[in-house]
Motif scaffolding. Structure first.
Motif, PDB file in Angstrom:
ATOM      1  N   LEU A  66      -8.778 -42.923  -6.541  1.00 29.30           N
ATOM      2  CA  LEU A  66      -9.219 -42.412  -5.659  1.00 29.30           C
ATOM      3  C   LEU A  66      -8.346 -41.847  -4.714  1.00 29.30           C
ATOM      4  N   SER A  67      -8.433 -40.555  -4.276  1.00 23.82           N
ATOM      5  CA  SER A  67      -7.250 -40.006  -3.448  1.00 23.82           C
ATOM      6  C   SER A  67      -8.171 -39.364  -2.100  1.00 23.82           C
ATOM      7  N   PHE A  68      -8.055 -40.060  -0.941  1.00 23.10           N
ATOM      8  CA  PHE A  68      -8.873 -39.677   0.359  1.00 23.10           C
ATOM      9  C   PHE A  68      -7.949 -38.652   1.119  1.00 23.10           C
ATOM     10  N   ASP A 102      -9.424 -41.280   8.284  1.00 23.52           N
ATOM     11  CA  ASP A 102      -9.122 -42.590   9.086  1.00 23.52           C
ATOM     12  C   ASP A 102      -9.118 -42.173  10.698  1.00 23.52           C
ATOM     13  N   LYS A 103      -9.229 -41.009  10.883  1.00 27.87           N
ATOM     14  CA  LYS A 103      -9.294 -40.509  12.329  1.00 27.87           C
ATOM     15  C   LYS A 103     -10.385 -40.881  13.174  1.00 27.87           C
ATOM     16  N   GLN A 104     -11.719 -40.832  12.540  1.00 28.72           N
ATOM     17  CA  GLN A 104     -12.818 -41.174  13.482  1.00 28.72           C
ATOM     18  C   GLN A 104     -13.633 -42.298  12.614  1.00 28.72           C
ATOM     19  N   ALA A 105     -14.423 -43.021  13.674  1.00 32.13           N
ATOM     20  CA  ALA A 105     -14.986 -44.072  13.118  1.00 32.13           C
ATOM     21  C   ALA A 105     -16.276 -43.853  12.042  1.00 32.13           C
ATOM     22  N   HIS A 106     -16.827 -42.848  11.917  1.00 29.36           N
ATOM     23  CA  HIS A 106     -17.983 -42.452  11.274  1.00 29.36           C
ATOM     24  C   HIS A 106     -17.305 -41.920   9.874  1.00 29.36           C
ATOM     25  N   LEU A 107     -16.209 -41.473   9.868  1.00 29.72           N
ATOM     26  CA  LEU A 107     -15.321 -40.930   8.700  1.00 29.72           C
ATOM     27  C   LEU A 107     -14.797 -42.218   7.880  1.00 29.72           C
ATOM     28  N   ASP A 135      -6.487 -42.780 -16.200  1.00 24.07           N
ATOM     29  CA  ASP A 135      -6.278 -41.347 -16.589  1.00 24.07           C
ATOM     30  C   ASP A 135      -6.946 -40.081 -15.984  1.00 24.07           C
ATOM     31  N   HIS A 136      -7.603 -40.401 -14.758  1.00 27.85           N
ATOM     32  CA  HIS A 136      -8.202 -39.334 -14.102  1.00 27.85           C
ATOM     33  C   HIS A 136      -8.193 -39.557 -12.557  1.00 27.85           C
ATOM     34  N   VAL A 137      -8.071 -38.734 -11.573  1.00 29.07           N
ATOM     35  CA  VAL A 137      -7.993 -38.761 -10.129  1.00 29.07           C
ATOM     36  C   VAL A 137      -9.433 -38.207  -9.535  1.00 29.07           C
ATOM     37  N   MET A 138      -9.846 -38.775  -8.595  1.00 26.51           N
ATOM     38  CA  MET A 138     -10.994 -38.126  -7.948  1.00 26.51           C
ATOM     39  C   MET A 138     -10.489 -37.878  -6.379  1.00 26.51           C
ATOM     40  N   GLY A 139     -10.598 -36.797  -5.955  1.00 28.95           N
ATOM     41  CA  GLY A 139     -10.013 -36.333  -4.916  1.00 28.95           C
ATOM     42  C   GLY A 139     -10.973 -35.932  -3.715  1.00 28.95           C
ATOM     43  N   PHE A 140     -10.994 -36.648  -2.748  1.00 25.34           N
ATOM     44  CA  PHE A 140     -12.033 -36.483  -1.567  1.00 25.34           C
ATOM     45  C   PHE A 140     -11.448 -35.759  -0.239  1.00 25.34           C
ATOM     46  N   THR A 141     -11.613 -34.578  -0.281  1.00 25.61           N
ATOM     47  CA  THR A 141     -10.935 -33.704   0.847  1.00 25.61           C
ATOM     48  C   THR A 141     -11.950 -33.293   2.025  1.00 25.61           C
ATOM     49  N   LEU A 142     -11.299 -33.513   3.208  1.00 25.08           N
ATOM     50  CA  LEU A 142     -12.381 -33.232   4.396  1.00 25.08           C
ATOM     51  C   LEU A 142     -11.812 -31.988   5.056  1.00 25.08           C
ATOM     52  N   ALA A 143     -12.845 -30.903   5.027  1.00 28.68           N
ATOM     53  CA  ALA A 143     -12.518 -29.650   5.500  1.00 28.68           C
ATOM     54  C   ALA A 143     -13.901 -28.850   6.053  1.00 28.68           C
ATOM     55  N   ASP A 144     -13.649 -28.551   7.112  1.00 35.61           N
ATOM     56  CA  ASP A 144     -14.916 -27.566   7.926  1.00 35.61           C
ATOM     57  C   ASP A 144     -16.025 -28.526   7.882  1.00 35.61           C
ATOM     58  N   GLY A 145     -15.990 -29.906   8.347  1.00 33.69           N
ATOM     59  CA  GLY A 145     -16.842 -30.829   8.294  1.00 33.69           C
ATOM     60  C   GLY A 145     -17.446 -31.298   7.042  1.00 33.69           C
ATOM     61  N   LYS A 146     -17.133 -30.951   6.211  1.00 33.27           N
ATOM     62  CA  LYS A 146     -17.594 -31.270   4.793  1.00 33.27           C
ATOM     63  C   LYS A 146     -16.644 -31.798   3.857  1.00 33.27           C
ATOM     64  N   ILE A 147     -17.258 -32.818   2.865  1.00 40.92           N
ATOM     65  CA  ILE A 147     -16.334 -33.480   1.898  1.00 40.92           C
ATOM     66  C   ILE A 147     -16.267 -32.804   0.371  1.00 40.92           C
ATOM     67  N   PHE A 199     -18.442 -30.663  -6.151  1.00 40.40           N
ATOM     68  CA  PHE A 199     -19.691 -30.582  -5.318  1.00 40.40           C
ATOM     69  C   PHE A 199     -19.039 -30.812  -3.881  1.00 40.40           C
ATOM     70  N   VAL A 200     -19.868 -30.375  -3.062  1.00 41.12           N
ATOM     71  CA  VAL A 200     -19.584 -30.545  -1.615  1.00 41.12           C
ATOM     72  C   VAL A 200     -20.697 -31.184  -0.850  1.00 41.12           C
ATOM     73  N   LEU A 201     -20.356 -32.135  -0.056  1.00 39.52           N
ATOM     74  CA  LEU A 201     -21.312 -33.013   0.541  1.00 39.52           C
ATOM     75  C   LEU A 201     -21.061 -32.711   2.074  1.00 39.52           C
ATOM     76  N   THR A 202     -22.252 -32.608   3.086  1.00 39.58           N
ATOM     77  CA  THR A 202     -22.209 -32.328   4.218  1.00 39.58           C
ATOM     78  C   THR A 202     -22.974 -33.824   4.947  1.00 39.58           C
ATOM     79  N   PRO A 203     -22.046 -34.637   5.643  1.00 41.52           N
ATOM     80  CA  PRO A 203     -22.872 -35.859   6.096  1.00 41.52           C
ATOM     81  C   PRO A 203     -23.890 -35.395   7.021  1.00 41.52           C
ATOM     82  N   ILE A 204     -25.135 -36.051   7.227  1.00 40.18           N
ATOM     83  CA  ILE A 204     -26.060 -35.722   8.058  1.00 40.18           C
ATOM     84  C   ILE A 204     -26.131 -37.020   9.083  1.00 40.18           C
ATOM     85  N   VAL A 205     -26.516 -38.246   8.519  1.00 41.37           N
ATOM     86  CA  VAL A 205     -26.827 -39.344   9.341  1.00 41.37           C
ATOM     87  C   VAL A 205     -26.170 -40.298   8.643  1.00 41.37           C
TER      88      VAL A 205
END
Length: 311
Positions: A136-138, A143-148, A173-185, A232-238
């Motif tokens: 897992l690559s974050f 790490d900058k905000q509490a909810h993140l 043998d595989h990597v899952m990348g989680f990138t934060l951009a424009d308020g989306k994951i 896919f892209v995830l947008t946090p709501i609540v």
């Protein structure tokens, strides 16, 4: 006999660790329950199947009949001995919402899923071993905000395959990348491809020897990443404090539901039509007042009209 020998060997190893003074590490038991609601599309089902194939510690269940009483998922998780839940909620056969929860105490993260592409659609050349553990690559922005940080912890428990799972293979043998951009994951999955280092050959056409290249060590390989999907892209709501319930500890004020966007677009189109209809009606009334329409009578002749003055 093999099962008895394995349990006895574990018991002896734990005793030896206690005698040495080091505390034994507790087994990390993570198991995820994956299911969808009624009304999901074929693409949503294929995405869930791809994630189920990538996560060997997951258990896929049948569709849930209700969309309002989500507390039933806590009972299902307890029934199947799962401490993580991934629930796909479909709305109007167009919108997909992903619920990630930690039953029975929470927290719960609700996110909007968009720009999804399954493995069959992408046709990437990468291919990883089924049942292997991912890396897992974050992004550092988690790490900058509490909810993140809360979202990062939930994603780690959901997509991180524990080493104690029964169905895993002893490979990474595989990597899952989680990138934060424009308020989306943005979530991407890559295969770790290793190729042997190729030694540089001298140029045969020119008799001059080539420049000396650094010697490759024995067994040295070149590592590269090849995307395998899905994406896919995830947008946090609540973020809820409990499992599928409880007080709201975070709410994304900038999120606009896709249903509201479609309603605004329909309202704009309806406003344009109303303006055209009102303009057409005004033109008809004006032509009638001027007597330009045939069959609607003549307009009254004024006494100062040229046809009266110069008759």
């Amino acid at each position: 006999m093999a099962a008895v020998y394995k349990s006895m060997s574990k018991h002896k190893s734990s005793k030896s660790q206690d005698d040495g003074g080091s505390k034994p590490t507790a087994a990390q038991r993570q198991r995820i329950l994956m299911l969808t609601s009624r009304g999901v599309t074929a693409r949503n089902r294929h995405l869930l199947a791809d994630l189920n194939a990538l996560l060997p510690h997951s258990r896929k269940d049948a569709k849930l009949d209700t969309k309002t009483q989500l507390q039933q998922l806590n009972e299902l998780a307890d029934l199947y001995n799962c401490n993580n839940v991934m629930f796909f909620e479909a709305r109007k056969a167009k919108d997909l919402y992903v619920w990630l929860a930690k039953p029975p105490n929470g927290p719960t993260v609700k996110m909007h899923c968009q720009n999804m592409h399954t493995m069959e659609e992408l046709n990437f050349t990468g291919n990883c071993l089924k049942g292997s553990r991912p890396v897992l690559s974050f992004d550092a922005a988690f790490d900058k905000q509490a909810h993140l940080r809360v979202i990062k912890e939930v994603l780690t428990h959901t997509f991180g395959v524990p080493p104690t799972s029964r169905k895993i293979k002893p490979f990474v043998d595989h990597v899952m990348g989680f990138t934060l951009a424009d308020g989306k994951i943005w979530i991407r999955c890559y295969q770790i491809s290793e190729t042997e280092a190729v030694k540089a050959k001298p140029d045969q056409e020119n008799e001059e020897p080539a420049a000396p290249a650094p010697k490759a060590a024995k067994g040295e390989t070149n590592i590269s990443l090849v995307e395998i999907g899905p994406r896919f892209v995830l947008t946090p709501i609540v973020i809820l404090e409990g499992s599928f319930g409880g007080p709201v500890i975070y709410e994304n004020k900038e999120f606009v539901s896709p249903n509201q966007i479609r309603s605004d677009l329909r309202r704009v189109k309806a406003g344009r039509y109303n303006e055209r209809a009102e303009g057409t009606l005004e033109r008809k009334v004006k032509r009638r007042d001027l007597g330009l329409n045939t069959g609607e009578g003549r307009r009254e002749v004024d006494e100062l009209d040229e046809r009266v003055l110069f008759a």
